[in-house]
Design an enzyme around this catalytic site. Structure first.
Site, PDB file in Angstrom:
ATOM      1  N   CYS A  24       0.862  -1.195   0.000  1.00 41.81           N
ATOM      2  CA  CYS A  24       0.000   0.000   0.000  1.00 41.81           C
ATOM      3  C   CYS A  24       0.893   1.238   0.000  1.00 41.81           C
ATOM      4  CB  CYS A  24      -0.878   0.050   1.258  1.00 41.81           C
ATOM      5  SG  CYS A  24      -2.029  -1.296   1.396  1.00 41.81           S
ATOM      6  N   ASP A 527     -38.022  -3.210   4.234  1.00 40.03           N
ATOM      7  CA  ASP A 527     -37.576  -4.456   4.835  1.00 40.03           C
ATOM      8  C   ASP A 527     -38.759  -4.942   5.666  1.00 40.03           C
ATOM      9  OD1 ASP A 527     -35.841  -6.454   5.852  1.00 40.03           O
ATOM     10  OD2 ASP A 527     -35.709  -5.302   7.698  1.00 40.03           O
TER      11      ASP A 527
END
Lengths: 861, 66
Positions: A24, A527
C-alpha cells in the site's frame, strides 16, 4: 511544513489513511510521484505519513489528494467550519469559494449563503486557518470559527443582530435623505410646489443631501467592489457601485458644470443615486431580518440544549453546568424541568414531552429502565436517571443539531444550474450593460428618442438628455435591475427550511442531495422484519373447543410454555399476561424437541405442539382443522393444545404488523410510488403479509447479503429507489439505494447508515419525509422560476426593449426597488415552509383517536 | 505574485484602452458633441475594465502556474 513562496522546492507531510501493508505504501508513493511537480515521495506505513518534496508552483495539494484517492487510499485533511458574514448574493459565495480554494493548502470549500457558513477541507501545514480567514477578510467578508451549541447560537445571533442594526442605521440615513431628495426633485411637479419650498429643488442643496447618502451608507458598495476587483472578482456590490457612482457623477457634473453637455441642470439624477442606495439597503436590511428566520428550526433545537443539571454527588443534590455532567452521574429531574443529558431512569415515574426531538405529539411515559433524551421536558412526576453513555457533544440532541447543520451546508444537485448561472451573472450583466450602451448611443437614440420621453412612474421628461446621457441611463438601469441574489438564495434557503422542518418531526436528512433524492423517488422498498412488522412474534388468534374458553386455552398454553426460551413460547406467555392471565407453575414439564412440550398442572396433563405431535398422540382437532389451515395460509404459526388427551384449542402466533404499516403503504401508493417488500421469508408467508399491508411487489427468500443486489436490479429498471430498514442487517441495501431511510434509530442518530434518519419507529414518518422533501423541492423550483423569470423579464425591460413603443424607460431607482423586491420575494416564499405541516401529520393528529381503535393487522414472522 | 498582478493589469488596461479608442473612432462617424464622445469613451473604458479584470487576472495566473 509551510510552502516557501520564494523557493522552488517545498516539503510537505500529509497523513494517509487506509494503508495496511508495505505494498500500500509503495502504491501511494508511486501515485504521489506521478503528480506533476512532485519530485520525491516517501511513505511511512507505521506513522501513516507521506513526506513529499514538490514544486509549489507546479503541484497542488488537490492533485496529490486526487492521486491518492484514485488508488483507494485517503489523504486525511483537517476540516474547518467558519461563519462568513457579509455575503449577500450568489456571487459572494463564488468569491469566498474562489478565494479559499485558490490557497495552496485547501482542497475543498463549500460555502453556503443561507447559513453564512463555509466548510473547508485543508492541510494546516501548508495553509493555516489564519491564512484562510485572512484571504476571506481580504475580499471584504468576515470569517470567524464556527462554534457549536449555545455559544454558536449566541455568536450567530449577535453577528446577525449587528448586521441588522448596521443596515437599519444605513436605511434610516439613506431613506430620510433619499425621501427629501425625491421631494426636492418633484418640487416643480404636481401639487408639490404648493407646500415644498423651492430651495429644496436647488441642485446644490440636492448635492449636499445626496453626497452623505452615497459616501455614507453607500460607501460599503464601493469598498467591497474595489476589494473584489483587486483580486479579479466581481459581485453585486460592483453593480450597485457602478450604478450609484454613474448617477451621482452625472448629477454632480450637471450641477456644477451645466454646460458640459451631459444634459444640463434639468438632467441631474440625484434622486436616482440617493434612492438607489436607499432601496438596495432596504433590500439588504429586510433580507438580513428574514434570512435569520429561515434557520429558526435549528435555533429552536439549539435553544433546547439545557444549561444546568441537578446532579446527586455524595448524597447531595448540586446544580452544575449541563456540559460538566459525567458518564455515570445520577441526575434528578423535577416536574417542568428540562432533562439535561441522555440517560436511563433509575427511580421514579413520569411522562416526558419528547415532541421537540421525535415529533411525537403525546408525552411518553417513563419508568425505571426507560431511556430519556436530553433536551426533552419532564411533565408530571419527579425521577432520577443515570447518564449512561452520552453526555456533552454526544447527546442525541447535539448529534441531531450537528446532523441538521451539516445537511444545511451541503448543496442539492438542482443548485448546480443556479450556481453556474450566478457565477457568470455579474460579468454577463456588465457585458449586457456595455452592449446596451453602445446600441442606444450609436443606433437607438437617433432612431427612437423623443423629447417627450419619461421615466416609468415619474412625471418629468428627458427633454434635455443627449445620446450619452440617455444611453448611460439605460446602461445603469441594466446594472441595477439584475438580481443574482435571488438565484443564490433560491436553493440553500429552501434546503435550510426543509431540513429544519424535518428535524421538527424527528426526520433527519443527512444532506441536500438526500432531500432532493427523496422528493424524486419512484419506488420504496420496505424491509419486513422490524420495519413493517414489530420484529417479535405475538399471539394473534385463540380458538377453543366446546368445553373450553379461549382464555383457558391461552392460560394452559402459557403454563406449558412458562419456562420456555423459544420465541414462540415467550410470545404465548407474554400474550397470556397481556390478557391478565398469570400462568401458574407446572408441576412437571417435558420438552419434546421439534414438536412441542408437555406439562402437568393440578393433575391435568397439558400437551402443546404441532399437528404431527397431536397425530402421534392420537388427538384429533376435526372441528378446528379448517380454521387452522386458514390461519396457516395467512402465514401464522398454529400451536395445538390438548388437555388429558382431549383437544382444547389452537393458539396462533405471528409477527404482527406495526399499527401504521398498512396506512403508510396506502399513503405512499396515493403519492404515486411503487411499494415493494424485501424479506428472507418464504414466498407464501411473504405474500400473505404483503397482501395484508397492501404491497403489490414482493422480493421473497432474499438473504441479507443479497438485498443490495436486488436493489440494483430495481435501479436498473430506471427507478429511483428508497430502502426503508431498521439498519441492523440492511446497511448494504441502505447504502445501495438512491435514498436509504433508517427507521427507529432512537437517540443514536450519528451511527445510523442511510441518507435519511427517522428518530421514531413510525412508518408514517416515511410518508412525512416524502411530503417535506417534495414541498422543499417545490419551493426550490418556485424560487428558481421566480429568480430566473424575474431576470429574464426585467433585464430586457431595463435594456429599453419597450422604449420604441411606449417612450418610457425604467429609472435606476425603480430598478433598485424591483431588484430588492425580487430577492426578498424568494426569502419570503421560503418562509412559507415555517407554517408547513406534512399532510400525513395533519390527518394523523385529526384521526388519532379513531386510528388507535383499529386493531393491528396480523402477520406471520 | 505581484508580477502576475502587474502583467494582468497591463493586459486588461491595454485592451480596455483599445476598446475605448474604437468607441471614440466610432463616434467620429456621427454627429456627437465632444462631451458625449469623452463621456462615452470613459464609460466604455470603465465597463471594459470591469469586464476584463475578472477574466484576465485568473487567465494570467493559470498561465504563469502552468
Amino acid at each position: 511544513m509551510a510552502d516557501k513562496k520564494d523557493v522552488k522546492r517545498a516539503s510537505l507531510s500529509i497523513s494517509i489513511g487506509g494503508m495496511t501493508c508495505a505494498s500500500c505504501a509503495a502504491n501511494v508513493e508511486k501515485a504521489l510521484k506521478g503528480v506533476p511537480g512532485v519530485s520525491e515521495a516517501v511513505v511511512n506505513l507505521s506513522t501513516e505519513k507521506a513526506m513529499v518534496q514538490y514544486n509549489p508552483a507546479a503541484a497542488a495539494l488537490a492533485a496529490m489528494k486526487k492521486a491518492v484517492d484514485d488508488i483507494g487510499y485517503e489523504v486525511v485533511l483537517s476540516t474547518a467550519n467558519l461563519n462568513v458574514t457579509g455575503m449577500t448574493c450568489a456571487s459572494c459565495v463564488e468569491h469566498v469559494q474562489k478565494a479559499v480554494t485558490d490557497l495552496s493548502g485547501v482542497t475543498k470549500a463549500v460555502v453556503n449563503l443561507a447559513t453564512s457558513s463555509a466548510k473547508i477541507e485543508y492541510e494546516p501545514s501548508i495553509t493555516p486557518l489564519s491564512e484562510i480567514r485572512r484571504a476571506i477578510k481580504d475580499i471584504g467578508y468576515e470569517a470567524t470559527e464556527r462554534t457549536e451549541g449555545q455559544e454558536a447560537l449566541d455568536r450567530e445571533q449577535q453577528a446577525r443582530q449587528r448586521e441588522v442594526r448596521r443596515q437599519l442605521i444605513n436605511l434610516i440615513i439613506s431613506g430620510t435623505l433619499g425621501m427629501l431628495v425625491m421631494i426636492g426633485m418633484l418640487q416643480p411637479y404636481w401639487f408639490f410646489s404648493s407646500f415644498v419650498p423651492a430651495l429644496l429643488n436647488n441642485k446644490v442643496v440636492l448635492f449636499f443631501l445626496t453626497t452623505p447618502v452615497v459616501f455614507g451608507p453607500g460607501r460599503q458598495f464601493f469598498i467591497n467592489s474595489w476589494n473584489g476587483l483587486k483580486r479579479g472578482l466581481t459581485d453585486m456590490n460592483l453593480l450597485y457601485a457602478t450604478g450609484i457612482g454613474a448617477a451621482y457623477a452625472i448629477a454632480v457634473v450637471n450641477t456644477f458644470w451645466p454646460d458640459a453637455g451631459f444634459g444640463g441642470k434639468e438632467a441631474t439624477f440625484y434622486e436616482a443615486a440617493a434612492l438607489l442606495t436607499a432601496f438596495i439597503i432596504l433590500g439588504r436590511y429586510l433580507e438580513a431580518v428574514t434570512r435569520g428566520r429561515t434557520s429558526q428550526a435549528i435555533r429552536r433545537l439549539m435553544k433546547l440544549q439545557p444549561k444546568r443539571a441537578r446532579v446527586l454527588r455524595d448524597g447531595q443534590e448540586i446544580e452544575i453546568p449541563a456540559e460538566e455532567v459525567q458518564i455515570d452521574d445520577l441526575l434528578s429531574v423535577r416536574p417542568g424541568e428540562v432533562i439535561a443529558v441522555d440517560g436511563v431512569v433509575e427511580e421514579g415515574y413520569s411522562s416526558v414531552d419528547q415532541s421537540m426531538i421525535t415529533g411525537e405529539s403525546i408525552p411518553v411515559e417513563k419508568k425505571t429502565g426507560d431511556e430519556v433524551i436530553g433536551g426533552t421536558i419532564n411533565k408530571t412526576g419527579a425521577f432520577k436517571f443515570r447518564a449512561t453513555t452520552r453526555v456533552g457533544k454526544d447527546t442525541a440532541l447535539a448529534q441531531i443539531i450537528k446532523l441538521v447543520e451539516d445537511a444545511q451546508t451541503t448543496k442539492a444537485p438542482i443548485q448546480k444550474i443556479a450556481d453556474r448561472v450566478a457565477g457568470h451573472f455579474i460579468l454577463g450583466v456588465h457585458i449586457l450593460a456595455l452592449a446596451t450602451f453602445l446600441f442606444w448611443f450609436f443606433v437607438g437614440f437617433s432612431q427612437w428618442f423623443t423629447p417627450e420621453s419619461t421615466l416609468v412612474l415619474t412625471p418629468y421628461h428627458l427633454t434635455a438628455v443627449g445620446a450619452f446621457g440617455f444611453a448611460l441611463l439605460i446602461s445603469v438601469t441594466v446594472l441595477v435591475i439584475s438580481c443574482p441574489c435571488a438565484l443564490g438564495l433560491a436553493t440553500p434557503s429552501a434546503i435550510m427550511a426543509g431540513s429544519g422542518k424535518g428535524a421538527e418531526y424527528g426526520i433527519l436528512f443527512k444532506g441536500a442531495d438526500a432531500m432532493e433524492g427523496t422528493a424524486r423517488l419512484d419506488a420504496i422498498i420496505f424491509d419486513k422484519t422490524g420495519t413493517l412488522t414489530r420484529g417479535e412474534p405475538s399471539v394473534t388468534d385463540v380458538l377453543s373447543m366446546k368445553d373450553f374458553s379461549e382464555d383457558e386455552v391461552l392460560r394452559l398454553a402459557a403454563v406449558a410454555e412458562k419456562n420456555s426460551e423459544h420465541p414462540l413460547g415467550e410470545a404465548i406467555v407474554r400474550g397470556a399476561r397481556e390478557c391478565g392471565l398469570e400462568p401458574e407453575d407446572a408441576t412437571s414439564f417435558n420438552a419434546i424437541p421439534g414438536h412441542g412440550v408437555e406439562a402437568r398442572l393440578n393433575g391435568r396433563g397439558i400437551l402443546l405442539g404441532n399437528r404431527r405431535l397431536m397425530a402421534e398422540r392420537k388427538v384429533t382437532f376435526d372441528g378446528l382443522l379448517s380454521q387452522a389451515e386458514r390461519l396457516e395460509t395467512e402465514g401464522k404459526t398454529t400451536m395445538f393444545v390438548a388437555v388429558n388427551g382431549k383437544p382444547a384449542g389452537i393458539v396462533a402466533v405471528a409477527d404482527t404488523l406495526k399499527e401504521t404499516s398498512a396506512r403508510a403503504v396506502a399513503e405512499l401508493h396515493r403519492l404515486g410510488l411503487k411499494v415493494a417488500m424485501i424479506t428472507g421469508d418464504n414466498r407464501r408467508t411473504a405474500e400473505a403479509i404483503a397482501k395484508q399491508v397492501g404491497i403489490d411487489r414482493v422480493l421473497a427468500e432474499v438473504l441479507p447479503e443479497d438485498k443490495a443486489s436486488e436493489m440494483k436490479k430495481l435501479q436498473a429498471e430506471g427507478l429511483k429507489v428508497a430502502m426503508v430498514g431498521d439498519g441492523i442487517n440492511d446497511a448494504p441495501a441502505l447504502a445501495q439505494a438512491d435514498v436509504g431511510i433508517a427507521i427507529g434509530s432512537g437517540t443514536d442518530v450519528a451511527k445510523e447508515t442511510g441518507h435519511v434518519i427517522l428518530v421514531k419507529d413510525d412508518l408514517m414518518d416515511v410518508v412525512a419525509a416524502l411530503q417535506i422533501s417534495r414541498q422543499t423541492l417545490r419551493l426550490i423550483k418556485q424560487n428558481l422560476f421566480w429568480a430566473f423569470g424575474y431576470n429574464t423579464l426585467a433585464i430586457p425591460i431595463g435594456m429599453g426593449v419597450l422604449y420604441p413603443f411606449i417612450a418610457q424607460v425604467v429609472s435606476p431607482e425603480l430598478a433598485a426597488l424591483l431588484m430588492a423586491t425580487s430577492s426578498l420575494s424568494v426569502t419570503l416564499n421560503t418562509l412559507r415552509m415555517r407554517g408547513f405541516v406534512p399532510a400525513i401529520r395533519r390527518q394523523h393528529y385529526k384521526g388519532s383517536s379513531k386510528h388507535l381503535q383499529v386493531p393491528a393487522v396480523q402477520t406471520a414472522g | 505574485m505581484k508580477n502576475i498582478g502587474t502583467v494582468g493589469a497591463l493586459i486588461y488596461t491595454v485592451i480596455s484602452v483599445l476598446g475605448a479608442g474604437l468607441f471614440l473612432l466610432g463616434t467620429l462617424a456621427g454627429e456627437y458633441t465632444l462631451v458625449e464622445r469623452i463621456g462615452g469613451t470613459g464609460w466604455v473604458f470603465l465597463l471594459s475594465m470591469i469586464i476584463l479584470m475578472p477574466i484576465v487576472t485568473p487567465l494570467v495566473k493559470r498561465k504563469v502556474k502552468a
